[in-house]
Design an enzyme around this catalytic site. Structure first.
Site, PDB file in Angstrom:
ATOM      1  N   LYS A   7     -19.405  35.790  30.588  1.00 52.29           N
ATOM      2  CA  LYS A   7     -19.420  37.100  30.521  1.00 52.29           C
ATOM      3  C   LYS A   7     -17.817  37.813  30.150  1.00 52.29           C
ATOM      4  O   LYS A   7     -17.940  38.632  29.363  1.00 52.29           O
ATOM      5  CB  LYS A   7     -19.705  37.829  31.976  1.00 52.29           C
ATOM      6  CG  LYS A   7     -19.280  39.301  32.153  1.00 52.29           C
ATOM      7  CD  LYS A   7     -19.460  39.746  33.670  1.00 52.29           C
ATOM      8  CE  LYS A   7     -18.378  39.446  34.577  1.00 52.29           C
ATOM      9  NZ  LYS A   7     -17.077  40.449  34.606  1.00 52.29           N
ATOM     10  N   ASN A   8     -16.970  37.173  30.665  1.00 51.92           N
ATOM     11  CA  ASN A   8     -15.403  37.800  30.572  1.00 51.92           C
ATOM     12  C   ASN A   8     -14.987  37.548  28.984  1.00 51.92           C
ATOM     13  O   ASN A   8     -13.837  37.696  28.583  1.00 51.92           O
ATOM     14  CB  ASN A   8     -14.405  37.247  31.554  1.00 51.92           C
ATOM     15  CG  ASN A   8     -15.008  37.984  32.685  1.00 51.92           C
ATOM     16  OD1 ASN A   8     -15.527  39.142  32.689  1.00 51.92           O
ATOM     17  ND2 ASN A   8     -14.338  37.567  33.746  1.00 51.92           N
ATOM     18  N   ARG A  77     -14.467  48.522  34.462  1.00 51.95           N
ATOM     19  CA  ARG A  77     -13.200  48.503  34.066  1.00 51.95           C
ATOM     20  C   ARG A  77     -12.767  47.796  32.879  1.00 51.95           C
ATOM     21  O   ARG A  77     -11.816  48.136  32.011  1.00 51.95           O
ATOM     22  CB  ARG A  77     -12.254  47.885  35.085  1.00 51.95           C
ATOM     23  CG  ARG A  77     -12.397  48.822  36.283  1.00 51.95           C
ATOM     24  CD  ARG A  77     -11.144  47.981  37.342  1.00 51.95           C
ATOM     25  NE  ARG A  77      -9.986  48.550  37.298  1.00 51.95           N
ATOM     26  CZ  ARG A  77      -8.955  48.294  36.681  1.00 51.95           C
ATOM     27  NH1 ARG A  77      -9.172  47.174  35.834  1.00 51.95           N
ATOM     28  NH2 ARG A  77      -8.013  48.962  36.737  1.00 51.95           N
ATOM     29  N   ASP A 101     -10.533  49.820  42.298  1.00 51.53           N
ATOM     30  CA  ASP A 101     -12.072  49.242  42.530  1.00 51.53           C
ATOM     31  C   ASP A 101     -11.898  48.549  43.685  1.00 51.53           C
ATOM     32  O   ASP A 101     -11.084  48.608  44.719  1.00 51.53           O
ATOM     33  CB  ASP A 101     -12.590  48.483  41.349  1.00 51.53           C
ATOM     34  CG  ASP A 101     -12.122  47.233  41.209  1.00 51.53           C
ATOM     35  OD1 ASP A 101     -10.955  46.910  41.838  1.00 51.53           O
ATOM     36  OD2 ASP A 101     -12.246  46.286  40.468  1.00 51.53           O
ATOM     37  N   ASP A 289     -11.561  34.356  40.843  1.00 55.41           N
ATOM     38  CA  ASP A 289     -12.900  34.709  40.788  1.00 55.41           C
ATOM     39  C   ASP A 289     -13.908  33.632  41.605  1.00 55.41           C
ATOM     40  O   ASP A 289     -15.000  33.643  41.930  1.00 55.41           O
ATOM     41  CB  ASP A 289     -13.721  34.425  39.422  1.00 55.41           C
ATOM     42  CG  ASP A 289     -12.853  35.575  38.413  1.00 55.41           C
ATOM     43  OD1 ASP A 289     -13.233  36.834  38.419  1.00 55.41           O
ATOM     44  OD2 ASP A 289     -11.950  35.151  37.957  1.00 55.41           O
ATOM     45  N   VAL A 311      -3.893  36.761  43.343  1.00 55.71           N
ATOM     46  CA  VAL A 311      -4.133  37.490  42.250  1.00 55.71           C
ATOM     47  C   VAL A 311      -4.456  39.103  42.478  1.00 55.71           C
ATOM     48  O   VAL A 311      -3.946  39.776  42.009  1.00 55.71           O
ATOM     49  CB  VAL A 311      -5.281  36.934  41.318  1.00 55.71           C
ATOM     50  CG1 VAL A 311      -5.460  37.637  40.172  1.00 55.71           C
ATOM     51  CG2 VAL A 311      -4.747  35.472  40.958  1.00 55.71           C
TER      52      VAL A 311
HETATM   53  N1  EPU Z   1      -2.157  43.829  36.912  1.00 55.08           N
HETATM   54  C1  EPU Z   1      -1.144  44.821  36.868  1.00 55.08           C
HETATM   55  N2  EPU Z   1      -0.746  45.577  35.557  1.00 55.08           N
HETATM   56  C2  EPU Z   1      -1.554  45.500  34.618  1.00 55.08           C
HETATM   57  C3  EPU Z   1      -2.768  44.482  34.543  1.00 55.08           C
HETATM   58  C4  EPU Z   1      -2.842  43.574  35.643  1.00 55.08           C
HETATM   59  O1  EPU Z   1      -0.330  44.802  37.867  1.00 55.08           O
HETATM   60  O2  EPU Z   1      -1.120  46.167  33.590  1.00 55.08           O
HETATM   61  C5  EPU Z   1      -2.343  43.145  38.118  1.00 55.08           C
HETATM   62  C6  EPU Z   1      -3.712  43.151  38.571  1.00 55.08           C
HETATM   63  O3  EPU Z   1      -3.818  44.279  39.424  1.00 55.08           O
HETATM   64  C7  EPU Z   1      -3.962  42.186  39.404  1.00 55.08           C
HETATM   65  C8  EPU Z   1      -3.302  40.977  38.380  1.00 55.08           C
HETATM   66  O4  EPU Z   1      -2.616  41.559  37.528  1.00 55.08           O
HETATM   67  O5  EPU Z   1      -3.131  41.986  40.328  1.00 55.08           O
HETATM   68  C9  EPU Z   1      -4.228  40.172  37.411  1.00 55.08           C
HETATM   69  O6  EPU Z   1      -5.184  41.182  36.704  1.00 55.08           O
HETATM   70  P1  EPU Z   1      -5.637  40.742  35.223  1.00 55.08           P
HETATM   71  O7  EPU Z   1      -5.306  41.727  34.461  1.00 55.08           O
HETATM   72  O8  EPU Z   1      -5.338  39.404  34.888  1.00 55.08           O
HETATM   73  O9  EPU Z   1      -7.247  40.697  35.412  1.00 55.08           O
HETATM   74  P2  EPU Z   1      -8.190  41.683  34.603  1.00 55.08           P
HETATM   75  O10 EPU Z   1      -7.959  41.499  33.058  1.00 55.08           O
HETATM   76  O11 EPU Z   1      -8.293  43.024  35.232  1.00 55.08           O
HETATM   77  C10 EPU Z   1     -10.130  39.607  34.556  1.00 55.08           C
HETATM   78  C11 EPU Z   1     -11.385  39.636  34.936  1.00 55.08           C
HETATM   79  C12 EPU Z   1     -11.643  39.554  36.220  1.00 55.08           C
HETATM   80  C13 EPU Z   1     -10.662  38.036  36.801  1.00 55.08           C
HETATM   81  C14 EPU Z   1      -9.205  38.418  36.438  1.00 55.08           C
HETATM   82  C15 EPU Z   1      -8.071  37.413  36.771  1.00 55.08           C
HETATM   83  C16 EPU Z   1     -12.516  40.399  33.047  1.00 55.08           C
HETATM   84  C17 EPU Z   1     -13.463  41.531  32.673  1.00 55.08           C
HETATM   85  N3  EPU Z   1     -12.164  40.652  34.174  1.00 55.08           N
HETATM   86  O12 EPU Z   1      -9.727  40.802  34.840  1.00 55.08           O
HETATM   87  O13 EPU Z   1     -12.996  39.052  36.383  1.00 55.08           O
HETATM   88  O14 EPU Z   1     -10.902  38.223  38.218  1.00 55.08           O
HETATM   89  O15 EPU Z   1      -9.297  38.436  34.865  1.00 55.08           O
HETATM   90  O16 EPU Z   1      -8.839  36.270  36.230  1.00 55.08           O
HETATM   91  O17 EPU Z   1     -12.289  39.650  32.225  1.00 55.08           O
HETATM   92  C18 EPU Z   1     -15.071  39.350  37.344  1.00 55.08           C
HETATM   93  O18 EPU Z   1     -15.738  38.505  36.343  1.00 55.08           O
HETATM   94  O19 EPU Z   1     -15.944  39.542  38.272  1.00 55.08           O
HETATM   95  C19 EPU Z   1     -13.682  39.712  37.321  1.00 55.08           C
HETATM   96  C20 EPU Z   1     -13.245  40.600  38.302  1.00 55.08           C
END
Ligand code: EPU
Length: 403
Positions: A7-8, A77, A101, A289, A311
Site C-alpha cells: 500500500k505504502n 493523509r 490523526d 507499523d 516514531v
Molecule cells: N514528522 C515530522 N515532520 C514532518 C514529517 C514527519 O515531525 O514533516 C514526524 C512524524 O510526526 C512522525 C515521524 O516524523 O513522528 C515519522 O513520520 P514519517 O513522515 O516517516 O511517516 P509518514 O510518511 O507520515 C509513513 C507511512 C506510515 C508509517 C510511517 C513510518 C504511508 C502512507 N504511511 O507515514 O504507515 O507508519 O511512514 O514508517 O506511507 C500505515 O500504513 O498504516 C501507516 C501509518
C-alpha cells in the site's frame, strides 16, 4: 497465502505518475480503500484511473488541476505526497493541510522546508497550503529526521529540478527504493535510494512506464503475527525477508521459526510467544507499523515485555481496546509494559486505525468466545482481504460490513 504489493508504495507511485503524461500500468496494486481514494484524488485532477484485479492504469494528461481538496486529504493523509510532483512538474499546487490523526500530532514541516530549499514558496490560508515554484533548483537538503513522506515528496520534486539534489538523512524504507526504481524507469536519475543519502540529477522530462509494486512487508508481518498468535505453519508467499530483517530477529527471539521458501517465507509457531523487549525505529529498525502486532503477541507472552514506540507519539491508543479483551498492559508515554496473560477474552472493541485494527483481529483469533471489531472499515484501508485470507488459513472470522 500470498501477499499483495505494498500500500505504502502503490500510493506514492500513483502520485508520482503526475510527473509525466501518458499511460502508466502498475501491477501488484492491492484493491483497498486507500488506493481507491488516491485514485479519486488523481481523477479529480484530470487523471483517468482504472483498476482490474491487481493491475492499475493511470492515463495522465498534459495538464492537470493541481489541487488536493480537504474532503480527500482529510480521509487519507498520504494525499500530501502529491505536493512534490505537482510543484516539480507544474510549479503550482494547492493542497489541504492534513491535520493530526489517531497517532497524534503529525506535522509536515520537513516536507515544506525541504521543498522551500529547492526554491518553492508556500502560503497557508483557509486550511490550504498554496505552493509556487518556477523550475525547482537542486541543492543539499538535510532532513532532521528520516521522514518517509518528506523523503518521497522531495524525491518526486527533485527529479525534474535543475541540477543536483542531495537528500541527507533520507528515509531508507524499501518503499523509497521502489519509488526511486519507478522514477528511474521513467527516465529519472536517482542514486542511493535505500541508503541515507539519495542523489538526484534533475532531468528535462519523464515518460509513462509499467512497474511492479514491491511486496507489502507489513501485510507479511500481519500473517506472521497471526501464526505466532494462533500456532501452526503458514507459507507467506511474496514476502521478502531482506525487507524485514529486524522483525525476523525479534519474531525468532519470540520463538517463531521462520525459514525461506522458494517465493517467500514459511512461519511455524508452537506454544506461547516468549516475551521480549522491542523498540520501534525508522528502517532498518523494527517498523512502527509492526508495533500493534508485536504488542498483541506479547499480550499472550510467557512473561513481561517492554515496547518502546519511538516514531509516533500517540500510537498506543488501541491498547485500551486490548485491555478490554483481558490484556495486562501499562502504557505511559512512549513505553508499554506488557505482562503476558494465559488467555484473552472476546469482547466488542473498536479499531482506531489500520494496523491496530489488524492487531485486534489477530487478538480475536485466540480470544475465548466472540470478538466483534467495530470501525473495521479502517482495516479495509490497508488490507485487500484480511478476513478471507485468515479464514482460508482456518480462522473463524467473518466480515459483517456494518461496523
Ligand atoms: N514528522 C515530522 N515532520 C514532518 C514529517 C514527519 O515531525 O514533516 C514526524 C512524524 O510526526 C512522525 C515521524 O516524523 O513522528 C515519522 O513520520 P514519517 O513522515 O516517516 O511517516 P509518514 O510518511 O507520515 C509513513 C507511512 C506510515 C508509517 C510511517 C513510518 C504511508 C502512507 N504511511 O507515514 O504507515 O507508519 O511512514 O514508517 O506511507 C500505515 O500504513 O498504516 C501507516 C501509518
Amino acid at each position: 497465502m500470498r501477499i499483495s504489493g505494498a500500500k505504502n508504495s502503490a500510493l506514492k507511485l500513483m502520485a508520482a505518475s503526475l510527473l509525466a503524461s501518458g499511460r502508466f500500468t502498475l501491477r501488484g496494486v492491492p484493491r483497498i480503500a486507500d488506493v481507491r481514494w488516491m485514485g479519486e484524488l488523481l481523477e479529480q485532477m484530470g487523471v483517468t484511473v482504472f483498476q482490474e484485479g491487481d493491475v492499475l492504469t493511470l492515463d495522465v494528461p498534459e495538464r492537470v488541476t493541481p489541487e488536493a481538496p480537504y474532503e480527500l486529504v482529510e480521509r487519507m493523509r498520504a494525499s500530501i505526497v502529491v505536493l512534490g510532483p505537482l510543484l516539480g512538474r507544474f510549479g503550482t499546487a494547492r493542497v489541504s493541510v492534513p491535520g493530526g490523526d489517531d497517532f497524534g500530532h503529525r506535522p509536515i514541516d520537513m516536507h515544506l522546508r525541504g521543498l522551500e530549499e529547492l526554491g518553492a514558496t508556500f502560503t497557508t490560508s483557509h486550511g490550504y497550503i498554496e505552493g509556487r515554484a518556477d523550475r525547482l533548483v537542486g541543492t543539499t537538503v538535510l532532513l532532521p529526521y528520516p521522514s518517509v513522506g518528506a523523503t518521497e515528496n522531495l524525491l518526486m520534486a527533485a527529479v525534474l529540478a535543475r541540477g543536483t539534489t542531495v537528500i541527507e538523512n533520507a528515509a531508507r524504507e524499501p518503499e523509497i527504493a521502489d519509488l526511486a526504481a519507478f522514477l528511474n524507469a521513467m527516465g529519472g536519475q536517482v542514486g542511493g535510494a535505500g541508503s541515507s543519502t539519495i542523489t538526484i540529477e534533475g532531468v528535462e522530462g519523464l515518460e509513462a512506464v509499467e512497474h511492479i509494486v514491491v511486496p507489502d512487508r507489513i501485510e507479511a508481518a500481519t500473517y506472521m503475527a497471526a501464526v505466532g498468535m494462533a500456532g501452526g505453519e503458514v507459507e507467506v508467499a511474496g514476502a521478502r525477508p531482506e525487507h524485514m530483517e529486524m522483525l525476523l530477529v525479534k519474531l525468532g527471539e519470540m520463538g517463531l521459526h521462520i525459514s525461506p521458501s522458494t517465493d517467500g517465507l514459511v512461519v511455524t509457531a508452537l506454544g506461547r510467544p516468549r516475551s521480549v523487549d522491542v523498540a520501534t525505529l525508522p528502517y532498518p529498525g523494527v517498523a512502527t507499523d509492526y508495533q500493534p502486532l508485536l504488542v498483541t503477541l506479547l499480550a499472550v507472552g510467557d512473561s513481561v515485555g517492554i515496547v518502546t514506540e519511538n516514531v509516533f507519539g500517540g500510537r498506543f491508543r488501541y491498547i485500551d481496546e486490548l485491555m478490554r479483551m483481558g490484556a495486562d498492559i501499562r502504557a505511559e508515554g512512549h513505553h508499554a509494559v506488557i505482562r503476558g496473560v494465559g488467555s484473552l477474552s472476546g469482547a466488542p472493541v473498536r479499531a482506531p486505525d489500520i494496523r491496530a485494527g489488524a492487531a485486534l483481529v489477530i487478538a480475536g483469533l485466540v480470544a475465548d468466545g466472540e470478538t466483534l471489531i467495530g470501525n473495521a472499515h479502517h482495516v479495509e484501508r490497508g488490507y485487500q482481504d484480511l478476513v478471507g485470507n485468515l479464514a482460508s488459513l482456518g480462522a473463524e472470522v467473518s466480515y459483517s460490513g456494518s461496523g
